[in-house]
Write an enzyme that holds these catalytic residues in place. Structure first.
Site, PDB file in Angstrom:
ATOM      1  N   HIS A 181      -4.755  -1.016   1.008  1.00 37.72           N
ATOM      2  CA  HIS A 181      -4.383  -2.260   0.328  1.00 37.72           C
ATOM      3  C   HIS A 181      -4.688  -2.159  -1.168  1.00 37.72           C
ATOM      4  O   HIS A 181      -3.835  -2.476  -2.014  1.00 37.72           O
ATOM      5  CB  HIS A 181      -5.160  -3.416   0.957  1.00 37.72           C
ATOM      6  CG  HIS A 181      -4.916  -4.752   0.333  1.00 37.72           C
ATOM      7  ND1 HIS A 181      -4.109  -5.710   0.922  1.00 37.72           N
ATOM      8  CD2 HIS A 181      -5.362  -5.315  -0.830  1.00 37.72           C
ATOM      9  CE1 HIS A 181      -4.078  -6.793   0.155  1.00 37.72           C
ATOM     10  NE2 HIS A 181      -4.834  -6.577  -0.916  1.00 37.72           N
ATOM     11  N   GLU A 182      -5.882  -1.711  -1.505  1.00 39.97           N
ATOM     12  CA  GLU A 182      -6.243  -1.614  -2.920  1.00 39.97           C
ATOM     13  C   GLU A 182      -5.457  -0.516  -3.629  1.00 39.97           C
ATOM     14  O   GLU A 182      -5.090  -0.648  -4.798  1.00 39.97           O
ATOM     15  CB  GLU A 182      -7.749  -1.394  -3.071  1.00 39.97           C
ATOM     16  CG  GLU A 182      -8.613  -2.505  -2.485  1.00 39.97           C
ATOM     17  CD  GLU A 182      -8.290  -3.886  -3.037  1.00 39.97           C
ATOM     18  OE1 GLU A 182      -7.726  -3.992  -4.154  1.00 39.97           O
ATOM     19  OE2 GLU A 182      -8.594  -4.885  -2.342  1.00 39.97           O
TER      20      GLU A 182
ATOM     21  N   HIS B  31      -2.187  -1.972  -4.664  1.00 41.93           N
ATOM     22  CA  HIS B  31      -2.320  -2.696  -5.930  1.00 41.93           C
ATOM     23  C   HIS B  31      -2.274  -1.710  -7.096  1.00 41.93           C
ATOM     24  O   HIS B  31      -1.598  -1.947  -8.102  1.00 41.93           O
ATOM     25  CB  HIS B  31      -3.632  -3.470  -5.977  1.00 41.93           C
ATOM     26  CG  HIS B  31      -3.630  -4.745  -5.200  1.00 41.93           C
ATOM     27  ND1 HIS B  31      -2.546  -5.602  -5.158  1.00 41.93           N
ATOM     28  CD2 HIS B  31      -4.600  -5.332  -4.449  1.00 41.93           C
ATOM     29  CE1 HIS B  31      -2.840  -6.653  -4.406  1.00 41.93           C
ATOM     30  NE2 HIS B  31      -4.077  -6.511  -3.956  1.00 41.93           N
TER      31      HIS B  31
ATOM     32  N   HIS C 246       0.557  -9.233  -3.769  1.00 39.94           N
ATOM     33  CA  HIS C 246       0.559  -9.616  -2.361  1.00 39.94           C
ATOM     34  C   HIS C 246       1.943 -10.094  -1.925  1.00 39.94           C
ATOM     35  O   HIS C 246       2.700 -10.648  -2.724  1.00 39.94           O
ATOM     36  CB  HIS C 246      -0.486 -10.702  -2.115  1.00 39.94           C
ATOM     37  CG  HIS C 246      -1.882 -10.230  -2.390  1.00 39.94           C
ATOM     38  ND1 HIS C 246      -2.615 -10.693  -3.450  1.00 39.94           N
ATOM     39  CD2 HIS C 246      -2.655  -9.312  -1.760  1.00 39.94           C
ATOM     40  CE1 HIS C 246      -3.804 -10.093  -3.453  1.00 39.94           C
ATOM     41  NE2 HIS C 246      -3.847  -9.248  -2.445  1.00 39.94           N
TER      42      HIS C 246
ATOM     43  N   TYR D  63      -1.427 -12.042   2.783  1.00 40.62           N
ATOM     44  CA  TYR D  63      -2.555 -12.918   3.104  1.00 40.62           C
ATOM     45  C   TYR D  63      -2.531 -13.264   4.592  1.00 40.62           C
ATOM     46  O   TYR D  63      -1.479 -13.295   5.226  1.00 40.62           O
ATOM     47  CB  TYR D  63      -2.436 -14.237   2.336  1.00 40.62           C
ATOM     48  CG  TYR D  63      -3.006 -14.274   0.940  1.00 40.62           C
ATOM     49  CD1 TYR D  63      -3.316 -13.120   0.234  1.00 40.62           C
ATOM     50  CD2 TYR D  63      -3.218 -15.500   0.311  1.00 40.62           C
ATOM     51  CE1 TYR D  63      -3.824 -13.187  -1.055  1.00 40.62           C
ATOM     52  CE2 TYR D  63      -3.724 -15.583  -0.974  1.00 40.62           C
ATOM     53  CZ  TYR D  63      -4.027 -14.416  -1.662  1.00 40.62           C
ATOM     54  OH  TYR D  63      -4.526 -14.493  -2.927  1.00 40.62           O
TER      55      TYR D  63
END
Length: 284
Positions: free
Chosen positions: A181-182, A185, A191, A237
């Site tokens: 996930h990071e 980014h 997101h 999310y």
């Protein structure tokens, strides 16, 4: 005869230990018979029921952002001097090499133990195995990820230039899905529910959101890459993110019971979007 059997037993035990050790493949990522998808599940069993973003938000709620930084959308770092988390004109993308691959140099803090390193490298491999993005240990490159166990789980958006911190706190961020996930980014992705077209696919229940956290649900001027909305994205999310009283803050459309978010790593559409964004399969 008895001593021979003892010696044979010792040799078999040694061979089993050696065969179970993680080894490095050609990409420098550790692999074993069973890839470690997470760590510390025995210490934090409740996190096995969370999706990636729920876990990140819980971890980051324990820390204040480092001095000089703001967290937007819960885990995207930006400096006080930068008002936007968007990447206009793809200005924050990592460059593509002449061989068609996108090499993202990184260094790993020596504070990580071997299992931490394997978990983080698994997160890298989950991206590299399906895209032209390859994470490589830094040698002399001027721009690189400095992966540190610092104050929760967070990253800057895309390449910022120079040494850029990507924080994966141990033990709380030591799941390969959190690492992936990071890293997404750091590749330039916000997101999923921040997409400019998200209102066609989810309803944001504003009344259920903690009052001072509503800014985390703003839509962004995103390049959606002509890709379908992905409820299963590792970048989505959870249903109850920033909930005031336990009620849902995000409800899918038209089926409100569609699961959203997950913890296993990049979805097939996540990998597809990386390939589209970085024009994988075509040389510039």
């Amino acid at each position: 005869m008895h001593s021979t059997m003892i010696l044979l037993g010792l040799l078999l035990g040694l061979l089993n230990q050696v065969s179970s050790l993680p080894v490095q493949n050609a990409t420098g990522v550790h692999e074993g018979k069973v890839r470690s998808k997470r760590k510390y599940s025995d210490e934090f069993p409740e996190w096995d029921e969370m999706n990636v973003m729920d876990q990140i938000l819980q971890m980051n709620s324990r820390f204040r952002p480092p001095r000089g930084l703001l967290f937007k959308e819960g885990d995207i770092a930006s400096s006080y001097m930068k008002s936007s988390i968007t990447c206009p004109g793809n200005s924050c993308l990592w460059p593509k090499a002449v061989d068609g691959f996108v090499y993202v140099p990184y260094i790993l803090s020596p504070l990580y133990d071997d299992m931490d390193r394997i978990t983080i490298e698994n997160g890298m491999q989950d991206i590299s195995s399906g895209t032209c993005v390859k994470f490589v240990q830094r040698t002399h490159e001027g721009s690189f990820l400095d992966i540190q166990p610092r104050y929760g789980c967070w990253s800057f958006l895309g390449q910022t230039g120079g040494s850029q911190t990507l924080s994966l706190q141990t033990p709380g961020c030591m799941w390969s899905g959190v690492a992936a996930h990071e890293f997404m980014h750091a590749l330039g992705f916000v997101h999923e529910q921040s997409r400019s077209d998200r209102d066609q696919y989810v309803t944001i229940v504003w009344k259920n959101i903690v009052a001072d956290q509503m800014h985390n649900f703003r839509k962004q001027l995103t390049n959606n890459l002509n890709s379908p909305y992905d409820y299963n994205s590792v970048m989505h999310y959870g249903r109850y993110a920033f909930s005031e009283d336990g009620g849902p803050t995000i409800i899918p459309i038209p089926d409100p019971y569609i699961p959203i978010g997950q913890r296993d790593g990049p979805s097939a559409l996540d990998l597809h979007k990386i390939n589209v964004l970085y024009n994988c399969g075509a040389n510039d």
